[in-house]
Motif scaffolding. Structure first.
Motif, PDB file in Angstrom:
ATOM      1  N   UNK A  44       0.830  -1.205   0.000  1.00  0.00           N
ATOM      2  CA  UNK A  44       0.000   0.000   0.000  1.00  0.00           C
ATOM      3  C   UNK A  44       0.865   1.255   0.000  1.00  0.00           C
ATOM      4  N   UNK A  45       1.965   1.222   0.735  1.00  0.00           N
ATOM      5  CA  UNK A  45       2.881   2.368   0.782  1.00  0.00           C
ATOM      6  C   UNK A  45       3.542   2.581  -0.581  1.00  0.00           C
ATOM      7  N   UNK A  46       3.920   1.477  -1.246  1.00  0.00           N
ATOM      8  CA  UNK A  46       4.517   1.581  -2.581  1.00  0.00           C
ATOM      9  C   UNK A  46       3.503   2.169  -3.563  1.00  0.00           C
ATOM     10  N   UNK A  47       2.257   1.729  -3.480  1.00  0.00           N
ATOM     11  CA  UNK A  47       1.216   2.269  -4.356  1.00  0.00           C
ATOM     12  C   UNK A  47       1.012   3.767  -4.118  1.00  0.00           C
ATOM     13  N   UNK A  48       1.117   4.181  -2.864  1.00  0.00           N
ATOM     14  CA  UNK A  48       0.982   5.602  -2.555  1.00  0.00           C
ATOM     15  C   UNK A  48       2.114   6.403  -3.197  1.00  0.00           C
ATOM     16  N   UNK A  49       3.326   5.861  -3.179  1.00  0.00           N
ATOM     17  CA  UNK A  49       4.459   6.544  -3.808  1.00  0.00           C
ATOM     18  C   UNK A  49       4.282   6.633  -5.317  1.00  0.00           C
ATOM     19  N   UNK A  50       3.800   5.545  -5.931  1.00  0.00           N
ATOM     20  CA  UNK A  50       3.594   5.539  -7.383  1.00  0.00           C
ATOM     21  C   UNK A  50       2.499   6.539  -7.760  1.00  0.00           C
ATOM     22  N   UNK A  51       1.421   6.562  -6.998  1.00  0.00           N
ATOM     23  CA  UNK A  51       0.339   7.511  -7.274  1.00  0.00           C
ATOM     24  C   UNK A  51       0.823   8.943  -7.112  1.00  0.00           C
ATOM     25  N   UNK A  52       1.706   9.181  -6.165  1.00  0.00           N
ATOM     26  CA  UNK A  52       2.244  10.527  -5.949  1.00  0.00           C
ATOM     27  C   UNK A  52       3.130  10.954  -7.111  1.00  0.00           C
ATOM     28  N   UNK A  53       3.811  10.004  -7.756  1.00  0.00           N
ATOM     29  CA  UNK A  53       4.597  10.326  -8.950  1.00  0.00           C
ATOM     30  C   UNK A  53       3.661  10.689 -10.102  1.00  0.00           C
ATOM     31  N   UNK A  54       2.542  10.000 -10.205  1.00  0.00           N
ATOM     32  CA  UNK A  54       1.593  10.258 -11.285  1.00  0.00           C
ATOM     33  C   UNK A  54       0.920  11.617 -11.099  1.00  0.00           C
ATOM     34  N   UNK A  55       0.451  11.902  -9.884  1.00  0.00           N
ATOM     35  CA  UNK A  55      -0.159  13.208  -9.576  1.00  0.00           C
ATOM     36  C   UNK A  55       0.554  13.790  -8.365  1.00  0.00           C
ATOM     37  N   UNK A  56       1.620  14.573  -8.593  1.00  0.00           N
ATOM     38  CA  UNK A  56       2.383  15.127  -7.468  1.00  0.00           C
ATOM     39  C   UNK A  56       1.658  16.296  -6.804  1.00  0.00           C
ATOM     40  N   UNK A  57       2.090  16.574  -5.602  1.00  0.00           N
ATOM     41  CA  UNK A  57       1.525  17.692  -4.853  1.00  0.00           C
ATOM     42  C   UNK A  57       2.143  18.987  -5.366  1.00  0.00           C
ATOM     43  N   UNK A  58       1.295  19.930  -5.713  1.00  0.00           N
ATOM     44  CA  UNK A  58       1.727  21.272  -6.106  1.00  0.00           C
ATOM     45  C   UNK A  58       0.949  22.242  -5.237  1.00  0.00           C
ATOM     46  N   UNK A  88      -1.725  -7.097 -12.199  1.00  0.00           N
ATOM     47  CA  UNK A  88      -1.447  -5.900 -11.407  1.00  0.00           C
ATOM     48  C   UNK A  88      -0.385  -6.195 -10.346  1.00  0.00           C
ATOM     49  N   UNK A  89      -0.528  -7.308  -9.642  1.00  0.00           N
ATOM     50  CA  UNK A  89       0.420  -7.623  -8.568  1.00  0.00           C
ATOM     51  C   UNK A  89       1.767  -8.097  -9.110  1.00  0.00           C
ATOM     52  N   UNK A  90       1.788  -8.662 -10.321  1.00  0.00           N
ATOM     53  CA  UNK A  90       3.074  -8.983 -10.952  1.00  0.00           C
ATOM     54  C   UNK A  90       3.828  -7.687 -11.243  1.00  0.00           C
ATOM     55  N   UNK A  91       3.142  -6.697 -11.782  1.00  0.00           N
ATOM     56  CA  UNK A  91       3.761  -5.398 -12.045  1.00  0.00           C
ATOM     57  C   UNK A  91       4.170  -4.680 -10.781  1.00  0.00           C
ATOM     58  N   UNK A  92       3.368  -4.811  -9.745  1.00  0.00           N
ATOM     59  CA  UNK A  92       3.703  -4.182  -8.465  1.00  0.00           C
ATOM     60  C   UNK A  92       4.960  -4.788  -7.868  1.00  0.00           C
ATOM     61  N   UNK A  93       5.226  -6.052  -8.166  1.00  0.00           N
ATOM     62  CA  UNK A  93       6.416  -6.724  -7.641  1.00  0.00           C
ATOM     63  C   UNK A  93       7.716  -6.093  -8.109  1.00  0.00           C
ATOM     64  N   UNK A  94       7.711  -5.400  -9.240  1.00  0.00           N
ATOM     65  CA  UNK A  94       8.924  -4.739  -9.723  1.00  0.00           C
ATOM     66  C   UNK A  94       9.344  -3.578  -8.831  1.00  0.00           C
ATOM     67  N   UNK A  95       8.448  -3.059  -8.047  1.00  0.00           N
ATOM     68  CA  UNK A  95       8.730  -1.903  -7.194  1.00  0.00           C
ATOM     69  C   UNK A  95       9.094  -2.292  -5.775  1.00  0.00           C
ATOM     70  N   UNK A  96       9.134  -3.582  -5.481  1.00  0.00           N
ATOM     71  CA  UNK A  96       9.232  -4.067  -4.110  1.00  0.00           C
ATOM     72  C   UNK A  96      10.460  -3.558  -3.358  1.00  0.00           C
TER      73      UNK A  96
END
Length: 165
Positions: A44-58, A88-96
């Motif tokens: 869940x933390x990794x997903x939060x980081x990926x989502x933050x890269x997609x839509x960063x805080x400005x 989805x979880x196979x792709x998420x494994x690359x960020x582990x």
């Protein structure tokens, strides 16, 4: 008398064995209730980081502030089939085992469709990007602060120029 003591000890031992798996689990569970997928707190933390890269805080809130990673997980749990969830979880494994900068570099590489990105990553990234953007556009912040709604049919403008065909 000895029999009661033995039965009591067996019941205590059985209760301990029932609770043992929850004590040995090192990773926490997801912060939302999911019925068909199992997500750990680190995922869940990794997903939060990926989502933050997609839509960063400005000057507007970013994906972490709006909890868009939880929206993605809920949509994945409710709306997608098992094979799409597995991809989805196979792709998420690359960020582990990546840190924040490496996650950002891999997301940027996947977005630009570079050749060095594994092909298994694209189904994950496409779903993550689509759901993050749709979650942002449907968030309370966007709907109440950025989008100005008028009820249908809108207001009447008697001076609106009409073009002839």
């Amino acid at each position: 008398m000895e029999r009661r003591l033995a039965i009591k000890q067996i019941l205590i031992a059985a209760g301990g064995l029932v609770l043992l798996p929850s004590c040995l689990k090192h990773e926490g569970k997801s912060s939302i209730l999911l019925s068909r997928i199992d997500v750990s707190a680190t995922q869940e933390k990794i997903l939060a980081e990926i989502a933050e890269v997609i839509i960063p805080k400005t000057d507007t809130p970013g994906a972490k502030d709006l909890n868009l990673h939880l929206y993605v997980l809920k949509m994945l749990d409710d709306c997608y089939e098992k094979e799409e969830q597995d991809k989805f979880f196979i792709g998420l494994g690359y960020f582990k085992d990546l840190d924040q900068q490496e996650i950002k570099a891999l997301v940027i590489a996947a977005n630009s469709e570079k050749d060095d990105v594994p092909k298994d990553l694209y189904p994950f990234y496409n779903l993550m990007k689509q759901r993050t953007i749709s979650g942002y556009m449907n968030s309370k912040y966007v709907m109440s602060n950025l989008v100005i709604w008028e009820l249908v049919p809108g207001r009447y403008n008697g001076y609106f120029p009409v073009k002839t065909a």
